[in-house]
Design an enzyme around this catalytic site. Structure first.
Site, PDB file in Angstrom:
ATOM      1  N   GLU A  30       0.837  -1.210  -0.009  1.00 14.25           N
ATOM      2  CA  GLU A  30       0.044  -0.217   0.000  1.00 14.25           C
ATOM      3  C   GLU A  30       0.888   1.038  -0.006  1.00 14.25           C
ATOM      4  O   GLU A  30       0.527   2.437  -0.699  1.00 14.25           O
ATOM      5  CB  GLU A  30      -0.997  -0.200   1.022  1.00 14.25           C
TER       6      GLU A  30
ATOM      7  N   GLU B 295      -4.274  -9.568   3.338  1.00 14.73           N
ATOM      8  CA  GLU B 295      -4.848  -9.481   4.554  1.00 14.73           C
ATOM      9  C   GLU B 295      -6.187 -10.361   4.535  1.00 14.73           C
ATOM     10  O   GLU B 295      -6.501 -10.534   5.711  1.00 14.73           O
ATOM     11  CB  GLU B 295      -5.433  -7.794   4.536  1.00 14.73           C
TER      12      GLU B 295
END
Length: 257
Positions: free
Chosen positions: A120, A140
């Site tokens: 990210e 995730e």
């Protein structure tokens, strides 16, 4: 205050002329991010914006294996209340936003694993140079979570379908795949990565700072506040669920073996 050889939390700062090198330095944990990282990042970016010397930033990871392996999973377990989970999500999202909206050009030099929050971070940078050993992923979902910033920004960078593949199937991309997807702009032989990243940053720094700030603001499309708020609340709920807590405990137990 001089920024020469300065350390703020897990960030090392080194001046290279008009370029400042930021190194995420927690090498024993593959540069996994502590909860304090996000505030430190915002503070450092604010200092660099104001110092009148830095014209470009290179962001990399310490060591030879990882750019950043994401958030420290063990730290998630210490967030025991809904309020603490929400505060963490807001803090992280504000950190990504500060990096994306920084008026200084930011180049990521990805020297290894860029997973979860590490991937990210690359999405928040302006350009990404990758070692030929780099690996990108947003895994995730294995913990019952989604990458809160990644699900908002990645569709604009790599497209919706590739984002879904990475998020839903926890698919990783090697450097060449990331280049083809548009996540990476150049793949560099591993030993040449940092010199090439600094050279590119120096080239960028030689151009107009005002043009950079204006151009970056026009090129970037800010995440809508409603999207930001929804992501924070959704991640807070997911992080509080029994399934996620069980998956996090299982992950930590596996790592201890």
């Amino acid at each position: 205050m001089s920024l020469e050889n300065k350390r703020v939390g897990q960030l090392d700062l080194a001046r290279h002329g008009a370029v400042t090198l930021l190194t995420i330095d927690r090498v024993e944990k593959h540069n996994a991010l502590t909860a304090e990282f996000w505030g430190d990042l915002r503070r450092v970016l604010g200092e660099l914006e104001a110092d009148q010397q830095t014209r470009a930033i290179v962001l990399t990871g310490a060591g030879d294996k990882a750019f950043c392996a994401g958030g420290d999973i063990a730290g998630f377990a210490s967030l025991t209340t809904l309020e603490s989970k929400r505060a963490y999500q807001i803090d992280a999202m504000n950190g990504f936003a500060a990096l994306e909206n920084c008026p200084l050009p930011v180049i990521a030099a990805v020297n290894g694993l860029a997973l979860g929050g590490g991937c990210e971070l690359t999405l928040a940078c302006d350009s990404v140079l990758a070692s030929d050993r780099a690996t990108f992923g947003m895994p995730e979902a294995a913990l019952g979570l989604v990458p809160g910033y990644g699900v908002l920004r990645a569709p604009h960078v790599i497209g919706r379908q590739m984002t879904k593949l990475m998020v839903m199937a926890s698919e990783t991309l090697d450097a060449q795949q990331a280049l083809q997807a548009g996540l990476v702009q150049r793949v560099i032989p591993h030993a040449e990565l940092l010199p090439k990243a600094l050279a590119l940053a120096e080239k960028v720094a030689s151009n107009s700072a005002m043009a950079h700030a204006v151009g970056k603001r026009l090129i970037n499309r800010g995440i809508e506040r409603a999207e930001f708020d929804y992501s924070v609340e959704a991640l807070t709920v997911l992080q509080s669920s029994a399934e996620t807590q069980q998956r996090v405990r299982a992950f930590i137990d596996r790592r201890k073996k």
